[in-house]
Design an enzyme around this catalytic site. Structure first.
Site, PDB file in Angstrom:
ATOM      1  N   ASP A 124       0.859  -1.177   0.000  1.00 20.43           N
ATOM      2  CA  ASP A 124       0.000   0.000   0.000  1.00 20.43           C
ATOM      3  C   ASP A 124       0.904   1.238   0.000  1.00 20.43           C
ATOM      4  O   ASP A 124       2.072   1.158   0.370  1.00 20.43           O
ATOM      5  CB  ASP A 124      -0.888  -0.046   1.254  1.00 20.43           C
ATOM      6  CG  ASP A 124      -1.739   1.193   1.405  1.00 20.43           C
ATOM      7  OD1 ASP A 124      -2.286   1.666   0.389  1.00 20.43           O
ATOM      8  OD2 ASP A 124      -1.840   1.709   2.544  1.00 20.43           O
ATOM      9  N   ASP A 176       0.027   5.168   0.833  1.00 16.82           N
ATOM     10  CA  ASP A 176      -0.094   6.153   1.924  1.00 16.82           C
ATOM     11  C   ASP A 176      -0.134   5.468   3.294  1.00 16.82           C
ATOM     12  O   ASP A 176      -0.947   4.575   3.525  1.00 16.82           O
ATOM     13  CB  ASP A 176      -1.355   7.009   1.718  1.00 16.82           C
ATOM     14  CG  ASP A 176      -1.329   7.749   0.373  1.00 16.82           C
ATOM     15  OD1 ASP A 176      -0.230   8.127  -0.080  1.00 16.82           O
ATOM     16  OD2 ASP A 176      -2.408   7.922  -0.224  1.00 16.82           O
TER      17      ASP A 176
HETATM   18 MG   LIG Z   1      -2.760   3.361   3.422  1.00 12.55          MG
END
Ligand SMILES: [Mg+2]
Ligand SMILES: [Zn+2]
Length: 187
Positions: free
Chosen positions: A11, A13
């Protein structure tokens, strides 16, 4: 015969860069500590590096896909300076409640849906059971599970999560570097 291609699904962010609401400007893109080292470990251990990120800000009209792609170009340049090559970045521009009509749909790629992972699996012939996912939200872990990813790791470097979320992950560790060390040949 089963594929021997392993991937680290990562992932963006809260895992690679600091979690801030809707990161799309270069000045808001701040790498978290240890990320370059972590990516290097995954790469040297033989994992493909696949970034999977929900970018509902596109559907919401906060920024467009061009801004996301420019940011990813910048991110790749930070990585390549350290000898790190991301194999592919998948992002989901959709959100059911978006205001940009073509993206305001109930898609199959927004995590917790596994669409982006499945796309990568097909494109790179990835063995999901031998692969790992690293995310900072329950929706990341759920996407990994739905795609059959063998090990789903929750990191504490991003979005705060409910204690109950911990039990859905295979491991809970501080950050991407700690996750990489779990799978490192050197560990
Ligand atoms: Mg995230
Ligand atoms: Zn989508």
């Amino acid at each position: 015969m089963a594929s021997s291609v392993r991937a680290a699904f990562i992932d963006r962010d809260g895992v690679i860069n600091e979690e801030r609401n809707y990161v799309y400007k270069i000045q808001d893109f701040v790498l978290l500590p240890g990320v370059l080292e972590a990516l290097k470990i995954f790469q040297d251990t033989g994992f493909l590096l696949i970034v999977v990120t929900n970018q509902a800000g596109i559907a919401r009209g906060y920024y467009d896909s061009k801004a996301v792609e420019e940011l990813h170009f910048y991110m790749r340049s930070l990585f390549s300076d350290s000898g790190i090559m991301i194999d592919k970045i998948y992002y989901c521009p959709h959100h059911r409640e978006g205001i940009v009509k073509k993206y305001a749909i109930d898609c199959n790629c927004r995590k917790p849906a596994p669409g982006m992972l499945i796309q990568a699996v097909n494109e790179f012939n990835i063995n999901t059971a031998q692969s790992v996912l690293i995310g900072d939200k329950i929706s990341d872990i759920q996407a990994g599970r739905r795609a059959g990813v063998g090990c789903n790791v929750l990191v504490e470097s991003g979005h705060p999560f409910e204690t109950s979320t911990r039990f859905l992950a295979d491991y809970v560790v501080a950050d991407l570097l700690a996750a990489a060390q779990l799978f490192s040949m050197r560990s």
